[in-house]
Design an enzyme around this catalytic site. Structure first.
Site, PDB file in Angstrom:
ATOM      1  CG  ASN A 103       4.804  31.724  62.132  1.00 44.95           C
ATOM      2  OD1 ASN A 103       4.109  31.272  61.227  1.00 44.95           O
ATOM      3  ND2 ASN A 103       5.688  32.676  61.955  1.00 44.95           N
ATOM      4  CG  ASP A 139       5.081  34.653  56.398  1.00 41.53           C
ATOM      5  OD1 ASP A 139       4.486  35.678  56.799  1.00 41.53           O
ATOM      6  OD2 ASP A 139       5.634  33.831  57.154  1.00 41.53           O
ATOM      7  N   GLY A 168      12.299  31.842  66.253  1.00 46.55           N
ATOM      8  CA  GLY A 168      11.897  32.447  67.509  1.00 46.55           C
ATOM      9  C   GLY A 168      10.488  32.060  67.927  1.00 46.55           C
ATOM     10  CG  ASP A 169       7.205  33.092  65.632  1.00 46.67           C
ATOM     11  OD1 ASP A 169       7.213  33.949  66.528  1.00 46.67           O
ATOM     12  OD2 ASP A 169       7.096  33.375  64.421  1.00 46.67           O
ATOM     13  CE  LYS A 203       7.061  37.302  67.195  1.00 54.22           C
ATOM     14  NZ  LYS A 203       8.187  36.486  66.720  1.00 54.22           N
ATOM     15  N   GLY A 204       1.585  34.968  65.670  1.00 51.72           N
ATOM     16  CA  GLY A 204       0.554  34.226  66.378  1.00 51.72           C
ATOM     17  C   GLY A 204       0.292  32.869  65.754  1.00 51.72           C
ATOM     18  CB  THR A 251      16.918  33.996  72.080  1.00 51.53           C
ATOM     19  OG1 THR A 251      16.352  35.094  71.359  1.00 51.53           O
ATOM     20  CG2 THR A 251      15.785  33.126  72.621  1.00 51.53           C
ATOM     21  CD  GLU A 292       3.996  39.875  64.066  1.00 50.46           C
ATOM     22  OE1 GLU A 292       5.076  40.004  63.467  1.00 50.46           O
ATOM     23  OE2 GLU A 292       3.175  38.966  63.799  1.00 50.46           O
TER      24      GLU A 292
END
Length: 290
Positions: free
Chosen positions: A48, A18, A232-233, A45-46, A199, A139
């Protein structure tokens, strides 16, 4: 919350570097905004979700891919240092995935993701045992997600982000979908899913079973919102673990909301977290994941 210990968790997903610009405000189309401060972190995302689950106390194995570059070496080491089993992270002939992120003073963000090595994850090399629960995202290529879902014998959770059209066999097999309200609206096929956690940012979160709402929890104020990128993760990891540990839907949502609220107070998408049971103590949770 009196619960049993969670199963081993296999997280199949993306690994990125990131590059985050912290700015006073986000630019409009075609606009340049100066005065930014740059951060460089391991994300995706994975990764995290794997790191969050490990820090929450689970036994986690990460499945994914990085490039044969310095970023790949760094990312794998960072994930390992968080207590995650990295033996199934492949090194492939492509650059490590990269996310370009801008975050404003209110914690809102804009993202552009370059998949890189994530596009080369090999579904044929992914092993899921009878005692493993699985957490995935979108992703990775959809055929990889479908292959894992098809062969996984146990509990499967899918954070269906970014939103895309989902085939019927996937909707029927997944035990728990996790989405935000925008993603839920974009995927009407989820109305037929057995269980979907949605959410709503400042409005809280809900659990929906086969199109009918079964639980809803309110949001609580978060004192300082620094960065919503990883919230969110963190929520996804916490909700999956809480359900695996036997928590009823409402308590699982409250616990996940408390974890998501803790995540937004940190600048990184992989924030430090306490054991899951400490977040389950509160009667109300702050729900900030997007």
């Amino acid at each position: 919350m009196s619960v049993r210990q969670p199963q081993a968790l296999v997280v199949v997903g993306s690994i990125n570097v990131d590059l985050t610009a912290l700015v006073e405000r986000l630019p409009a189309a075609g606009e340049t905004v100066g005065g930014g401060r740059l951060r460089r972190d391991v994300g995706g995302k994975g990764a995290n979700q794997a790191v969050a689950a490990s820090r929450l106390g689970a036994r986690v194995r990460m499945v994914g891919a990085v490039g044969s570059d310095a970023d790949g070496v760094w990312a794998v080491e960072a994930i390992r240092n968080a207590g995650v089993d990295v033996g199934d992270i492949a090194t492939v002939d492509s650059p490590t995935g990269t996310a370009l992120i801008a975050v404003d003073e209110a914690g809102e963000n804009q993202l552009v993701v370059c998949s890189g090595a994530n596009a080369l994850v090999d579904a044929g090399g992914i092993a899921v045992g009878t005692g493993d629960a699985v957490l995935m995202q979108l992703e990775l290529p959809l055929d990889v997600v479908r292959a894992v879902v098809t062969r996984a014998p146990g509990f499967v959770a899918l954070n269906a982000a970014p939103a895309r059209r989902l085939p019927e066999d996937l909707v029927e097999r997944v035990d728990l979908f996790i989405v935000n309200e925008t993603e839920y609206a974009a995927m009407p096929e989820l109305r037929a899913a057995r269980r979907v956690a949605v959410t709503y940012g400042a409005a809280g979160a809900a659990m929906i079973a086969e199109g009918a709402e079964t639980a809803r929890v309110p949001a609580a104020a978060v004192a300082t919102v620094v960065n919503t990128v990883g919230a969110g993760d963190a929520f996804s990891a916490a909700l999956t673990l809480a359900i695996l540990a036997g928590a009823p839907d409402e308590q699982a949502l409250r616990t996940a909301c408390a974890v998501g609220a803790a995540a937004v107070a940190r600048p990184t998408a992989q924030p430090p977290l306490a054991p899951l049971e400490l977040y389950a103590v509160a009667e109300a949770g702050g729900c900030s994941p997007r």
